[in-house]
Design an enzyme around this catalytic site. Structure first.
Site, short mmCIF file in Angstrom:
data_model
loop_
_atom_site.label_atom_id
_atom_site.label_comp_id
_atom_site.label_asym_id
_atom_site.label_seq_id
_atom_site.Cartn_x
_atom_site.Cartn_y
_atom_site.Cartn_z
N SER A 65 -0.99 11.21 -6.75
CA SER A 65 -0.84 9.73 -6.75
C SER A 65 -2.53 9.36 -7.52
O SER A 65 -2.33 7.97 -7.42
CB SER A 65 -1.13 9.76 -5.14
OG SER A 65 -2.67 10.09 -4.73
N LYS A 122 -3.95 4.42 2.67
CA LYS A 122 -4.83 4.07 1.20
C LYS A 122 -5.55 2.33 1.97
O LYS A 122 -6.59 2.10 1.53
CB LYS A 122 -3.74 4.28 0.67
CG LYS A 122 -4.57 6.02 0.42
CD LYS A 122 -2.31 6.07 -0.73
CE LYS A 122 -2.67 7.64 -1.56
NZ LYS A 122 -1.63 7.48 -2.15
#
Ligand SMILES: [Ca+2]
Ligand SMILES: [Ca+2]
Ligand SMILES: [Ca+2]
Ligand SMILES: [Ca+2]
Ligand SMILES: [Ca+2]
Ligand SMILES: [Ca+2]
Ligand SMILES: [Ca+2]
Ligand SMILES: [Ca+2]
Ligand SMILES: [Ca+2]
Ligand SMILES: [Ca+2]
Ligand SMILES: [Ca+2]
Ligand SMILES: [Ca+2]
Lengths: 200, 200, 200, 200, 200, 200
Positions: free
Chosen positions: E98, E141
């Site tokens: 990611s 996140k």
């Protein structure tokens, strides 16, 4: 065309014989040389080859690098063109020294542009000086060659006693040559130069 | 021709002695140099060699690279030609330092073009300065040499006491030299230059 | 000639001291430089050296590469000639940092062409700046040196207190120098240039 | 001279602080550059460094390779001269990121020829852009610095709160600087250029 | 200056978002190019990156090597200058795909000399053709970005449904862009060229 | 645009079929060539590829290096431009030989600048001579292709019997070609040159 004829229909492919979990089997050793324009050099070995079989490929290459010129092979091609030796099927692990002469033959076929005879299969360890050393599994390998429609088989001279174990009806349908030096292998297995296509 | 004569019939092959699970055995160390046209350089070691035996090959090479010119060997050949050392049989793991002088001899034979005498076998660790260091298994190794038809055996000077363990009838059929420096080995083992074929 | 004199009879060999399973022992560090004609470059380390001992060799080399010119050594030789450091016996695993000054001395001997005095043995870790750092096993190492007929031993300055553990009768037969910088080691261990043979 | 003065008496050595099994300890990071005549290039890392500590060395080098010219360091020296970073003692495994600024300082000292002040020790992770990142073990590290006779300690700005844990009597005998960028470290730790010896 | 502003205050640093054992966290991807004078080339990856994350860095580099010229980036800089990508903290293992768009952005920032906006954080796998592929942990996140004072977050288009899981009060304080191609990422994240300092 | 059209919208991307833990799935093989200005050369393989799948990529490359000129592909591009083959998703381990023809097609697309038809998916091992060898999982792969909106599927000739296991309603909505040589694959899968964009 038979499967064997399709597989060996270009220079650089030789038919070997292996012992597998399920008896013996035919395998094809494929060799290629990169177009010099691609800039590729070096040696690539694929086919899930074990350590011993990878060493066999190194021995076959060194044999041709040191003695190929005596055999009138254009060994300078090995300088600027990457060599790749592959043994399908890609997912099946393979090992052992007995493909040594098959690898040498595939490379010599590629360099000479002479196809390997599609009716010939072979098994034998090769030494760095070109001696053909004995291997195991002669009976299973000859049965496999016979099943695959092969008519000529090359085995090491020192394996001659193992022919006693091969069923007589199989043996009479095969032409078996026993060989002591890889030069004999190349003489028996490569098509004459006249019928050769360009190496690729 | 005997097996030994066939195996050592070209420069670059020397006969060694090893201890195996089943007593002692003769082994052949084969060396080749690639044709400079092939562009191959570097060092290749095959034969399922263990770490110690691979180091022996490195020591043999460095000995010749640093002192070969004193021995009047054409060491410049090592620059542009790939070196390959192989010890058949390809599938049998081998280890230990005792092939050091055999490897040095095979390489010196290859560089000089002088064949190794087919009746000579040898065992001994070699140091980087060319000293011959003691090894194990003298008794089994001499019995194996005798069985293989070898008539002359070279062993390290510091192994001289081990000769007491060798049966007298075997010992009287062998000529045994004890050596302290690898130069003595080369003097005893290499054929005169006059009978030498071209190195390959 | 004694064993030690035979082993150290050429430039490039220095006598070290090690602790082994059976007390202490003398070991020889051998160094060679390839003939530039062989095209060999790079560094080869053999003798079944462990990670720490291999790092010692790297430190010895870097010390000479960065400070060798101050010591009036021909460091340009390191450019075009492969360096090999070997510590016999080939099959015996060795490790630890205490051969650092021995490796530095062997290399400086080789570069200078000055032999190492055969009556001198040494032990000490070397730092990248040439400092001699303390090591273990002083007692066993001095006993081993004495048994081997060595008369002069070099140990790190910071190991001076360990001399108390060495039997008085051994100590009085040895000349022991304690050293803090590898330059002192080279001054004490190398023969004068006048008696030196050519480096090989 | 104290041990610290002897160890840091040439450019290329910086004093770090580590946490060990037995509290904290002082360590010396040593750096060297090979004489260009030796042909040596590349990077060598020794001292039984773990993965994280090896990465710290790579980061310190890349920081100087990308930003060294801004710091008026002769970064072209990194092109033709092998770099070696060593952290004695050679046999003691070491790891962690906290030697980052020490490694950067040792390298900058070597390139500039400016010695590191022998009374200064430091600890701190360095980022690729030169930021000084927080580390652990501040208390043990300052106690170790104090025991070793260090008078000035550099720690990361973000570790300032950890100073509360350091005994007051130790703290008052130390000058502690908290730093956020490696440029501050170099300003505080390097001797003025005037007193510098030539880099080696 | 905030921590984020200090960390991203030079070209070559981009803010990413990661899932850790303790929820989500902000991370900084740092990139540097060696001064061509240092002779350094090749790619260095540090920060205890796992296999998948190292592959992300390779993909980011290949994307820029094959398509960077279309983006008007001076890709010739990649030829003569070593590239280093580091992700602090140095001792914390990191993995996963990611950070792909963050790595691409850090490299594009470095090549263009345009800083990354300090208020922007991002997460997304990048394909070799520049597609932005979905990732996990959107909720954690975004919470981490919010805690760190980030105001703009870039996520993959195919992660849009995951925004439903983010608390409304957090979401209303963030500007979230969903992106399908890395070109959109660069348009949103890089400062205009006018404010750019020289790449380092 | 559908997902497949977005993913295959540039030359260098081909659609493959894989068997996963949850039945079959479509995967995209992406290939890129570095801009020659970047100085990048060599081969990079990413996507958590297992040993067999990495070998497939090597075989695909060697096939094109040795026979690409016969196919009128500009193989000289492989000399000065790094090749990268990636198979998203980056974190998912993948293995097996059945992506061989997909990798060959992606590379041929990239070299020719001809896009791969977005409605075509394929599965098949490729040999070094371009033969298409049988694979497993035909039923699951065709079901996955159907689910993904693919209308044309290429499978190995020797897998023709496996079509009996595919539900009739799925089979009648797919055009299935059985192929024996990779040249047939390229003829069926690549868009005509006229509609091709520039290779990147
Ligand atoms: Ca076999
Ligand atoms: Ca032919
Ligand atoms: Ca042995
Ligand atoms: Ca001869
Ligand atoms: Ca030791
Ligand atoms: Ca020692
Ligand atoms: Ca530390
Ligand atoms: Ca630490
Ligand atoms: Ca992740
Ligand atoms: Ca991220
Ligand atoms: Ca900027
Ligand atoms: Ca598969």
């Amino acid at each position: 065309l038979s499967e064997g004829e399709r597989r060996t229909g270009v220079p650089g492919v030789a038919t070997g014989l292996a012992v597998t979990g399920a008896g013996g089997d035919v395998l094809y050793v494929e060799a290629s040389l990169a177009d010099p324009e691609t800039g590729d050099t070096g040696v690539t070995l694929t086919g899930q080859l074990g350590d011993v079989m990878k060493e066999s490929a190194r021995i076959a290459l060194s044999y041709l690098r040191s003695r190929g010129a005596e055999l009138e092979l254009p060994v300078g091609d090995l300088k600027d063109r990457g060599v790749h030796i592959h043994v399908p099927a890609g997912a099946v692990p393979k090992d052992g020294p007995s493909a040594g002469i098959t690898m040498t033959t595939a490379l010599a076929s590629l360099l000479s542009g002479r196809q390997v005879r599609p009716d010939v299969a072979m098994t034998g360890e090769v030494s760095l000086t070109g001696r053909v050393l004995p291997i195991g599994g002669v009976k299973q390998k000859l049965l496999a060659a016979h099943r695959a429609g092969i008519t000529t088989v090359l085995i090491p001279k020192r394996n001659e006693p193992d022919l006693d174990d091969v069923p007589a009806d199989v043996l009479e349908q095969l032409t078996v040559f026993t060989v002591g030096d890889v030069r004999e292998v190349l003489d028996l297995a490569l098509e004459p130069a006249a019928t050769a296509a360009a190496a690729a």
